[in-house]
Design a protein around this motif. Structure first.
Motif, PDB file in Angstrom:
ATOM      1  N   MET A  30      26.872  -1.559  26.364  1.00 26.24           N
ATOM      2  CA  MET A  30      28.233  -1.746  25.906  1.00 26.24           C
ATOM      3  C   MET A  30      28.172  -2.495  24.584  1.00 26.24           C
ATOM      4  O   MET A  30      27.379  -3.416  24.408  1.00 26.24           O
ATOM      5  N   ALA A  31      29.022  -2.109  23.626  1.00 26.06           N
ATOM      6  CA  ALA A  31      29.044  -2.757  22.322  1.00 26.06           C
ATOM      7  C   ALA A  31      30.442  -3.274  22.037  1.00 26.06           C
ATOM      8  O   ALA A  31      31.439  -2.642  22.383  1.00 26.06           O
ATOM      9  N   SER A  32      30.499  -4.443  21.388  1.00 27.31           N
ATOM     10  CA  SER A  32      31.771  -5.057  21.020  1.00 27.31           C
ATOM     11  C   SER A  32      31.858  -5.134  19.509  1.00 27.31           C
ATOM     12  O   SER A  32      30.953  -5.636  18.852  1.00 27.31           O
ATOM     13  N   SER A  33      32.970  -4.653  18.952  1.00 26.76           N
ATOM     14  CA  SER A  33      33.161  -4.661  17.509  1.00 26.76           C
ATOM     15  C   SER A  33      33.996  -5.862  17.090  1.00 26.76           C
ATOM     16  O   SER A  33      34.900  -6.276  17.806  1.00 26.76           O
ATOM     17  N   HIS A  34      33.688  -6.427  15.907  1.00 31.28           N
ATOM     18  CA  HIS A  34      34.477  -7.514  15.344  1.00 31.28           C
ATOM     19  C   HIS A  34      35.481  -7.004  14.320  1.00 31.28           C
ATOM     20  O   HIS A  34      36.141  -7.790  13.658  1.00 31.28           O
ATOM     21  N   ASP A  35      35.597  -5.682  14.181  1.00 29.68           N
ATOM     22  CA  ASP A  35      36.540  -5.126  13.228  1.00 29.68           C
ATOM     23  C   ASP A  35      37.976  -5.428  13.658  1.00 29.68           C
ATOM     24  O   ASP A  35      38.275  -5.453  14.855  1.00 29.68           O
ATOM     25  N   PRO A  36      38.892  -5.652  12.689  1.00 27.43           N
ATOM     26  CA  PRO A  36      40.295  -5.879  13.043  1.00 27.43           C
ATOM     27  C   PRO A  36      40.828  -4.735  13.903  1.00 27.43           C
ATOM     28  O   PRO A  36      40.579  -3.566  13.634  1.00 27.43           O
ATOM     29  N   GLY A  37      41.565  -5.071  14.934  1.00 21.42           N
ATOM     30  CA  GLY A  37      42.105  -4.064  15.834  1.00 21.42           C
ATOM     31  C   GLY A  37      41.210  -3.731  17.004  1.00 21.42           C
ATOM     32  O   GLY A  37      41.624  -3.057  17.939  1.00 21.42           O
ATOM     33  N   PHE A  38      39.942  -4.187  16.961  1.00 22.10           N
ATOM     34  CA  PHE A  38      39.006  -3.889  18.044  1.00 22.10           C
ATOM     35  C   PHE A  38      38.449  -5.149  18.701  1.00 22.10           C
ATOM     36  O   PHE A  38      37.633  -5.048  19.600  1.00 22.10           O
ATOM     37  N   ARG A  39      38.870  -6.323  18.260  1.00 22.24           N
ATOM     38  CA  ARG A  39      38.339  -7.545  18.845  1.00 22.24           C
ATOM     39  C   ARG A  39      38.783  -7.671  20.299  1.00 22.24           C
ATOM     40  O   ARG A  39      39.903  -7.335  20.652  1.00 22.24           O
ATOM     41  N   GLY A  40      37.851  -8.161  21.122  1.00 27.22           N
ATOM     42  CA  GLY A  40      38.161  -8.290  22.537  1.00 27.22           C
ATOM     43  C   GLY A  40      37.989  -6.995  23.305  1.00 27.22           C
ATOM     44  O   GLY A  40      38.490  -6.858  24.424  1.00 27.22           O
ATOM     45  N   SER A  41      37.272  -6.026  22.724  1.00 23.43           N
ATOM     46  CA  SER A  41      37.072  -4.743  23.399  1.00 23.43           C
ATOM     47  C   SER A  41      35.587  -4.425  23.499  1.00 23.43           C
ATOM     48  O   SER A  41      34.782  -4.865  22.673  1.00 23.43           O
ATOM     49  N   TRP A  42      35.237  -3.634  24.520  1.00 21.80           N
ATOM     50  CA  TRP A  42      33.856  -3.204  24.741  1.00 21.80           C
ATOM     51  C   TRP A  42      33.823  -1.691  24.900  1.00 21.80           C
ATOM     52  O   TRP A  42      34.617  -1.129  25.670  1.00 21.80           O
ATOM     53  N   PHE A  43      32.911  -1.040  24.173  1.00 23.62           N
ATOM     54  CA  PHE A  43      32.792   0.411  24.209  1.00 23.62           C
ATOM     55  C   PHE A  43      31.372   0.812  24.601  1.00 23.62           C
ATOM     56  O   PHE A  43      30.402   0.196  24.172  1.00 23.62           O
ATOM     57  N   ALA A  44      31.272   1.866  25.399  1.00 23.79           N
ATOM     58  CA  ALA A  44      29.966   2.368  25.807  1.00 23.79           C
ATOM     59  C   ALA A  44      29.239   2.976  24.616  1.00 23.79           C
ATOM     60  O   ALA A  44      29.845   3.640  23.777  1.00 23.79           O
ATOM     61  N   GLY A  45      27.940   2.727  24.562  1.00 27.15           N
ATOM     62  CA  GLY A  45      27.148   3.268  23.468  1.00 27.15           C
ATOM     63  C   GLY A  45      25.675   3.305  23.806  1.00 27.15           C
ATOM     64  O   GLY A  45      25.265   2.932  24.910  1.00 27.15           O
ATOM     65  N   THR A  46      24.881   3.753  22.845  1.00 23.80           N
ATOM     66  CA  THR A  46      23.430   3.871  23.013  1.00 23.80           C
ATOM     67  C   THR A  46      22.733   3.206  21.835  1.00 23.80           C
ATOM     68  O   THR A  46      23.131   3.398  20.687  1.00 23.80           O
ATOM     69  N   VAL A  47      21.716   2.411  22.144  1.00 22.99           N
ATOM     70  CA  VAL A  47      20.912   1.796  21.082  1.00 22.99           C
ATOM     71  C   VAL A  47      20.032   2.862  20.448  1.00 22.99           C
ATOM     72  O   VAL A  47      19.213   3.490  21.118  1.00 22.99           O
ATOM     73  N   VAL A  48      20.186   3.064  19.146  1.00 25.00           N
ATOM     74  CA  VAL A  48      19.404   4.073  18.428  1.00 25.00           C
ATOM     75  C   VAL A  48      18.089   3.480  17.934  1.00 25.00           C
ATOM     76  O   VAL A  48      17.016   4.053  18.122  1.00 25.00           O
ATOM     77  N   ARG A  49      18.176   2.306  17.307  1.00 27.45           N
ATOM     78  CA  ARG A  49      16.955   1.655  16.799  1.00 27.45           C
ATOM     79  C   ARG A  49      17.260   0.196  16.478  1.00 27.45           C
ATOM     80  O   ARG A  49      18.414  -0.221  16.390  1.00 27.45           O
ATOM     81  N   ARG A  50      16.188  -0.543  16.288  1.00 27.72           N
ATOM     82  CA  ARG A  50      16.270  -1.941  15.894  1.00 27.72           C
ATOM     83  C   ARG A  50      15.932  -2.039  14.411  1.00 27.72           C
ATOM     84  O   ARG A  50      15.023  -1.357  13.933  1.00 27.72           O
ATOM     85  N   GLU A  51      16.678  -2.869  13.667  1.00 32.05           N
ATOM     86  CA  GLU A  51      16.393  -2.996  12.243  1.00 32.05           C
ATOM     87  C   GLU A  51      15.040  -3.664  12.025  1.00 32.05           C
ATOM     88  O   GLU A  51      14.687  -4.625  12.710  1.00 32.05           O
ATOM     89  N   ALA A  52      14.307  -3.166  11.052  1.00 35.50           N
ATOM     90  CA  ALA A  52      12.977  -3.710  10.778  1.00 35.50           C
ATOM     91  C   ALA A  52      13.051  -5.071  10.084  1.00 35.50           C
ATOM     92  O   ALA A  52      12.282  -5.979  10.388  1.00 35.50           O
ATOM     93  N   LYS A  53      14.008  -5.240   9.163  1.00 31.73           N
ATOM     94  CA  LYS A  53      14.085  -6.482   8.392  1.00 31.73           C
ATOM     95  C   LYS A  53      14.806  -7.592   9.147  1.00 31.73           C
ATOM     96  O   LYS A  53      14.572  -8.771   8.879  1.00 31.73           O
ATOM     97  N   ASN A  54      15.680  -7.240  10.047  1.00 33.49           N
ATOM     98  CA  ASN A  54      16.418  -8.243  10.834  1.00 33.49           C
ATOM     99  C   ASN A  54      16.371  -7.823  12.291  1.00 33.49           C
ATOM    100  O   ASN A  54      17.123  -6.958  12.730  1.00 33.49           O
TER     101      ASN A  54
END
Length: 242
Positions: free
Chosen positions: A13-37
């Motif tokens: 589940m992923a939570s967005s901090h974008d306006p209009g989506f705070r306080g919400s959780w959406f189903a998703g899939t991890v594609v990859r991890r960032e190499a630099k962070n």
């Protein structure tokens, strides 16, 4: 949360901090991890799309703190939802954090969303009690209160609904319940402060003191101190102090 528990391609589940989506959780899939962070991950949502055509699923780069595995299914033991309960409601393809503000016949509930200041009616099947992912396991989202702790309590008494009152934890009184003593509400004969058994989800720690630098604006959601308690409301008008 140690995010190595979610390898590339795993669901969550992923939570967005974008306006209009705070306080919400959406189903998703991890594609990859960032190499630099290594604390950031690219996530592809299951039901959110890049545009209105709905042809390509939306991908976002999120911090690990915005991710969690799918919550476990509800326990077989049914919990009776009631006024004041914090809940997550399934709405617009995601789970949104809100609070029950009214009960309707037919097992329906009115839920208020603080972020959008909307109230929407839901069937019970589309509501669930909030849980939180803590140190690699799921836990109910309520504080563990200790004897003598200073708290605020949400009451559902007629005429007092929607208000938080200062209280002290006396002792645990059952599963997810505590015996509390109010600091301002007294019993019927006014001989001592009122004591009640309160569900943990209707108790919160005393909020910290916050200094408002820029003042309040119209439509700001606030707690207003009135009749010995803090009442949830929205500023309708700002009057001049002159």
């Amino acid at each position: 949360m140690v995010f190595q528990a979610f390898p590339g391609g795993s669901g969550g589940m992923a939570s967005s901090h974008d306006p209009g989506f705070r306080g919400s959780w959406f189903a998703g899939t991890v594609v990859r991890r960032e190499a630099k962070n290594t604390n950031r991950y690219v996530v592809e949502y299951d039901q959110l799309y890049e545009d209105e055509s709905g042809e390509k699923l939306l991908q976002e780069t999120l911090n690990w703190i915005q991710l969690r595995p799918p919550p476990p299914p509800p326990e077989k033991k049914k919990v009776q939802l009631k006024f004041g309960d914090e809940v997550e409601a399934f709405h617009s393809d995601g789970w949104w954090e809100g609070a029950i503000t009214a009960e309707h016949s037919g097992g329906k509930f009115v839920v208020f969303f603080r972020g959008s200041k909307e109230q929407i009616v839901f069937e019970e099947k589309d509501l669930r009690l909030p849980v939180q992912w803590v140190k690699g396991k799921w836990e109910p989202r309520f504080e563990q209160f200790t004897q003598g702790m200073q708290v605020e309590v949400l009451t559902d008494e007629d005429g007092l609904k929607g208000a938080w009152f200062a209280a002290t934890i006396i002792e645990p009184s059952g599963e997810d319940k505590y015996l509390i003593e109010y600091k301002t509400l007294r019993n019927d004969d006014d001989t001592e402060f009122l004591r009640e058994d309160i569900r943990a989800c209707n108790i919160r720690p005393c909020p910290p003191e916050i200094i408002v630098v820029d003042g309040f604006k119209v439509m700001d959601e606030v707690d207003a101190y009135y009749n010995e308690g803090w009442w949830v409301g929205v500023i309708a008008k700002v009057r001049s102090s002159a």
